[in-house]
Design an enzyme around this catalytic site. Structure first.
Site, PDB file in Angstrom:
ATOM      1  N   HIS A   1      -9.511   0.909   4.929  1.00  0.00           N
ATOM      2  CA  HIS A   1      -8.199   1.092   5.570  1.00  0.00           C
ATOM      3  C   HIS A   1      -8.373   2.033   6.761  1.00  0.00           C
ATOM      4  CE1 HIS A   1      -4.063   2.320   6.275  1.00  0.00           C
ATOM      5  NE2 HIS A   1      -3.695   1.231   5.611  1.00  0.00           N
TER       6      HIS A   1
ATOM      7  N   SER B   1       3.542  -2.352  10.174  1.00  0.00           N
ATOM      8  CA  SER B   1       4.998  -2.302  10.333  1.00  0.00           C
ATOM      9  C   SER B   1       5.704  -3.590   9.911  1.00  0.00           C
ATOM     10  CB  SER B   1       5.367  -1.924  11.779  1.00  0.00           C
ATOM     11  OG  SER B   1       4.867  -0.629  12.088  1.00  0.00           O
TER      12      SER B   1
ATOM     13  N   GLY C   1       2.802  -1.301   4.219  1.00  0.00           N
ATOM     14  CA  GLY C   1       2.748   0.115   3.884  1.00  0.00           C
ATOM     15  C   GLY C   1       4.144   0.644   3.581  1.00  0.00           C
ATOM     16  N   GLY C   2       4.753   1.292   4.564  1.00  0.00           N
ATOM     17  CA  GLY C   2       6.034   1.975   4.391  1.00  0.00           C
ATOM     18  C   GLY C   2       7.092   1.165   3.667  1.00  0.00           C
TER      19      GLY C   2
ATOM     20  N   GLY D   1       2.403   2.078  10.634  1.00  0.00           N
ATOM     21  CA  GLY D   1       3.318   3.211  10.475  1.00  0.00           C
ATOM     22  C   GLY D   1       4.045   3.598  11.757  1.00  0.00           C
TER      23      GLY D   1
ATOM     24  N   ASN E   1       0.855  -1.197   0.000  1.00  0.00           N
ATOM     25  CA  ASN E   1       0.000   0.000   0.000  1.00  0.00           C
ATOM     26  C   ASN E   1       0.886   1.241   0.000  1.00  0.00           C
ATOM     27  OD1 ASN E   1      -1.891   2.004   0.448  1.00  0.00           O
ATOM     28  ND2 ASN E   1      -2.140   1.533   2.635  1.00  0.00           N
ATOM     29  N   TRP E   2       0.855   1.958  -1.123  1.00  0.00           N
ATOM     30  CA  TRP E   2       1.719   3.140  -1.244  1.00  0.00           C
ATOM     31  C   TRP E   2       1.148   4.357  -0.520  1.00  0.00           C
ATOM     32  CZ3 TRP E   2       3.136   3.206  -7.201  1.00  0.00           C
ATOM     33  CH2 TRP E   2       4.030   2.151  -7.450  1.00  0.00           C
ATOM     34  N   LYS E   3      -0.094   4.264  -0.075  1.00  0.00           N
ATOM     35  CA  LYS E   3      -0.755   5.433   0.538  1.00  0.00           C
ATOM     36  C   LYS E   3      -0.660   6.616  -0.440  1.00  0.00           C
ATOM     37  CE  LYS E   3       0.792   3.579   4.924  1.00  0.00           C
ATOM     38  NZ  LYS E   3       0.202   3.524   6.236  1.00  0.00           N
TER      39      LYS E   3
ATOM     40  N   GLU F   1      -6.728   4.417   7.862  1.00  0.00           N
ATOM     41  CA  GLU F   1      -6.523   5.855   7.591  1.00  0.00           C
ATOM     42  C   GLU F   1      -7.763   6.454   6.949  1.00  0.00           C
ATOM     43  OE1 GLU F   1      -2.782   5.455   5.528  1.00  0.00           O
ATOM     44  OE2 GLU F   1      -1.822   4.844   7.395  1.00  0.00           O
TER      45      GLU F   1
ATOM     46  N   GLU G   1      -5.241  -5.290  10.574  1.00  0.00           N
ATOM     47  CA  GLU G   1      -4.224  -4.255  10.770  1.00  0.00           C
ATOM     48  C   GLU G   1      -4.500  -3.525  12.089  1.00  0.00           C
ATOM     49  OE1 GLU G   1      -2.292  -3.024   6.879  1.00  0.00           O
ATOM     50  OE2 GLU G   1      -4.083  -1.795   7.062  1.00  0.00           O
TER      51      GLU G   1
HETATM   52  C1  PEP Z   1      -0.692  -0.007   5.802  1.00  0.00           C
HETATM   53  O1  PEP Z   1      -0.629   1.087   5.262  1.00  0.00           O
HETATM   54  O2  PEP Z   1      -1.662  -0.746   5.568  1.00  0.00           O
HETATM   55  C2  PEP Z   1       0.384  -0.430   6.708  1.00  0.00           C
HETATM   56  C3  PEP Z   1       0.312  -1.599   7.274  1.00  0.00           C
HETATM   57  O3  PEP Z   1       1.421   0.454   6.880  1.00  0.00           O
HETATM   58  P1  PEP Z   1       2.879   0.144   7.555  1.00  0.00           P
HETATM   59  O4  PEP Z   1       3.364  -1.153   6.959  1.00  0.00           O
HETATM   60  O5  PEP Z   1       3.705   1.317   7.188  1.00  0.00           O
HETATM   61  O6  PEP Z   1       2.647   0.012   9.031  1.00  0.00           O
END
Ligand code: PEP
Length: 258
Positions: A99, A216, A237-238, A177, A13-15, A101, A171
């Site tokens: 999600h 993470s 994500g990141g 994040g 997930n690039w957000k 966010e 999640e």
């Molecule tokens: C996400 O955006 O779904 C996520 C899990 O982010 P991260 O891996 O950065 O915690």
């Protein structure tokens, strides 16, 4: 219920990161780094504006492209929204839904997801439904109550025979994040619980539905999480912003298939 019945699934997930040009460059690098015939299903979730470029860049490969959100109606006076037929026309394979966010900053509700999940399926898109508890909810012993509510409500209008076509991503919000990854045991417990919730609707779907962990995940911690019996993959994500990082996580998943 064995891992080979449920193909491991990694999604990045690039957000709100990467332009169309950056997406094209990323796609080239990623394809060059992926192990061939690795047995892992891989999807990238770029912002709307980079979907076409990502699809073009990944053309001819098996890597799927998912949107990060979708409106439940096919069309309408909803400024700023994008519908399932619009995504299908682009060649997009699915979409993240719910999600945290989106829930936290854009008022995404379980009620809307009750329409979005079946709307995605009916349009031929794969819905990846995200659920998870806050730190306060976990500390108050409310994790299962929260997950039950989110999963049951979002899947309520999905017919039994389509339940296993939904991908669910657990999640925990406190892990997204933050660098605070859930322990493998915590993730396994929550994901086992989510699978049992699907089992309340259909035992067959519970065996087949893929449930991923997100929060993470990095190349250094992916293997121990992915080794858990009920965890079928990861939503990243990141660490997915770097094609090297994502390819390393795919390798960790591939090593468990063999
Ligand atoms: C996400 O955006 O779904 C996520 C899990 O982010 P991260 O891996 O950065 O915690």
């Amino acid at each position: 219920m064995t891992p080979d019945q449920r193909r491991p699934y990694i999604a990045g997930n690039w957000k709100m990161f990467k332009t169309a040009g950056q997406a094209r460059e990323y796609a080239q690098k990623l394809l060059a780094r992926l192990p061939m015939g690795n047995g892992v299903e891989l999807a990238i979730c770029p912002p709307f504006t980079a979907l076409a470029a990502t699809l073009e860049g990944l053309g001819g490969s098996e890597v799927k492209v998912l949107a990060q959100n979708m409106h439940q109606d096919a069309e309408g006076a909803y400024t700023g929204e994008v519908s399932a037929p619009m995504l299908v026309e682009l060649g997009v394979h699915g979409t993240l839904l719910g999600h945290s966010e989106r829930r936290q900053y854009f008022n995404e509700t379980d009620r809307a997801l009750q329409d979005k999940v079946p709307a995605a399926l009916e349009a031929g898109l794969e819905p990846m439904l995200c659920v998870g508890e806050t730190e306060e909810e976990r500390e108050a012993g409310e994790t299962q109550r929260k997950l039950r509510h989110q999963v049951q409500e979002a899947l309520e209008r999905v017919p039994e025979e389509r339940l296993a076509d939904v991908v669910i991503a657990y999640e925990p919000i406190w892990a997204i994040g933050t660098g605070h990854v859930a322990t493998p045991e915590m993730a396994q417990d929550a994901i086992g619980f989510i699978r049992a919730l699907v089992g309340d609707r259909s035992k067959d779907a519970a065996d087949r539905v893929r449930v991923l962990y997100g929060g993470s995940v990095k190349p250094g911690n992916a293997a121990e999480i992915l080794a858990q019996p009920d965890i079928d993959g990861a939503l990243v994500g990141g660490a997915s912003l770097d094609p090297d990082g994502l390819a390393e996580i795919v390798k960790a998943a591939a090593a468990l298939v063999k």
